[in-house]
Design an enzyme around this catalytic site. Structure first.
Site, short mmCIF file in Angstrom:
data_model
loop_
_atom_site.label_atom_id
_atom_site.label_comp_id
_atom_site.label_asym_id
_atom_site.label_seq_id
_atom_site.Cartn_x
_atom_site.Cartn_y
_atom_site.Cartn_z
N ALA A 249 7.45 -1.68 2.64
CA ALA A 249 8.15 -1.03 1.52
C ALA A 249 9.24 -0.10 2.05
CB ALA A 249 7.14 -0.25 0.66
N GLN B 15 1.22 3.57 2.09
CA GLN B 15 1.89 3.78 3.38
C GLN B 15 2.49 2.48 3.92
OE1 GLN B 15 2.84 6.28 5.18
NE2 GLN B 15 1.96 7.86 3.88
N SER B 16 2.99 1.64 3.05
CA SER B 16 3.52 0.34 3.49
C SER B 16 4.79 0.49 4.34
CB SER B 16 3.85 -0.49 2.23
OG SER B 16 4.63 -1.61 2.58
N ASN B 17 4.74 -0.06 5.55
CA ASN B 17 5.93 -0.11 6.39
C ASN B 17 6.96 -1.07 5.81
OD1 ASN B 17 4.99 1.57 8.68
ND2 ASN B 17 3.45 -0.04 8.88
N ALA C 145 0.86 -1.18 0.00
CA ALA C 145 0.00 0.00 0.00
C ALA C 145 0.90 1.24 0.00
CB ALA C 145 -0.88 -0.01 1.25
#
Ligand SMILES: Cc1ncc(COP(=O)(O)O)c(C=O)c1O
Length: 339
Positions: free
Chosen positions: A89, A85-87, A83
């Site tokens: 990523a 706001q992927s942590n 997503a």
């Protein structure tokens, strides 16, 4: 508990990259314990949010294995998805920086004004972002394949890190974390953890057993029981014997929506222990623990460990949560005037 904790991953870590110092702290949370109906000494917090790399969080333990294997196989570029706001990523971007590898992040959504939180850190760590638009899970995976093919055609050697970092290989990071936790707290009765792509819970279940892990589904996958179960079986190399303890009651209107129980949990943790949770994962996980105390699934007098899996940058990328926090400040603020 009498048996010695077993490190079931020992001797198989040839390709693991060293991305963190361990163990992470296990801290008492007596004021939070009393606030949610437990006794002072019942509740401890496993601070995986304090893992040093990239702002911290659970994904680092998985990346030690997945990015480590990629590097050992000669990859030059890590490619992953998530997503906006992927942590995961963000931490893949940080791992790439630490390992001297390029990183391409294929993120759902489109660039917007005020790209904050994790996205700002993705840029700081030097990752390249490919925006995939409003896509289904399958379409996001197809976009990753396209990006990897394109990189190969340009002479790079890409390695795809799975969505959320949750492969059987990545979950080994949490199998080892389970051992680390048992050494710190042999009295552990229940470890409570947020469930996204499932690898964190699966690894803990592998080491602690299904009865000692309470997972709180956060809405990232359609069928968490299947997702986690599949990884547990992959780690064990055989069908799982016991059923998983999963709470499904904290998703609310959907993955990225702020729920009232999560907001209450975030506020309670902040005001009792000075600990910051995020609206999507750890806020829901603590809300799940609070619900579990209410309905007797977790009882006073038993040692409970809340696994803090990180996510702080996500809070800064979540407008509604920020607005609620800001309005609390506005409600108490006064302007100083001389005399
Ligand atoms: C802060 C945080 N906590 C928990 C999780 C869930 O971990 P897993 O994907 O291993 O289930 C995630 C996943 O994105 C996360 O970012």
């Amino acid at each position: 508990m009498s048996e010695e904790p077993q490190d079931t991953t020992r001797g198989q870590d040839i390709t693991r990259a060293e991305l963190m110092s361990r163990p992470t702290p296990l801290e008492a949370a007596p004021r939070l314990a009393r606030a949610i109906g437990l006794e002072s000494d019942d509740l401890w917090v496993k601070r995986d949010d304090l893992i040093g790399l990239g702002g911290g969080g659970n994904k680092v333990r998985k990346l030690e294995w997945t990015a480590g294997a990629a590097r050992a196989e000669g990859a030059t570029t890590l490619v992953t998805s998530g997503a906006a706001q992927s942590n995961h990523a963000r931490l893949t971007a940080a791992a790439g920086a630490r390992l001297g590898m390029d990183v391409v992040l294929v993120l759902a959504g489109a660039p917007s004004e005020g790209m904050t939180g994790n996205i700002a850190l993705d840029g700081l760590f030097g990752a390249r972002v490919v925006w995939a638009g409003e896509v289904s899970e399958g379409e996001l995976a197809a976009a990753v394949d396209d990006v990897a093919r394109d990189l190969r055609e340009r002479g790079a050697r890409p390695a795809v890190i799975p969505f959320g970092g949750s492969s059987v290989l990545g979950a080994r990071g949490y199998a080892a974390a389970g051992t680390e936790l048992l050494v710190q707290d042999p009295e552990l009765v229940t470890a409570v953890v947020a469930v996204g792509s499932g690898g964190t819970m699966a690894g803990l279940v592998h080491t602690l057993g299904a009865e000692r892990v309470l997972g709180v589904h956060c809405g990232a996958v359609a069928d968490p029981e299947h997702t986690v179960g599949h990884l547990v079986e992959g780690l064990a190399g055989q069908p799982a014997a016991t059923s998983l303890r999963l709470r499904l009651d904290q998703v609310g209107p959907g993955y990225s929506a702020l729920t009232e129980p999560a907001m209450d949990a975030i506020t309670t943790a902040a005001r009792t222990e000075g600990i910051v949770l995020d609206p999507v994962y750890t806020g829901r996980a603590l809300a799940g623990l609070i619900a579990a105390v209410h309905d007797g699934q977790v009882r006073p007098g038993q040692r409970t460990v809340f696994v803090h899996t990180g996510g702080l940058p996500g809070l800064f990328g979540h407008g509604e949560t920020l607005e609620r926090a800001r309005s609390a400040v506005a409600g108490t603020a006064v302007r100083w005037s001389r005399g």
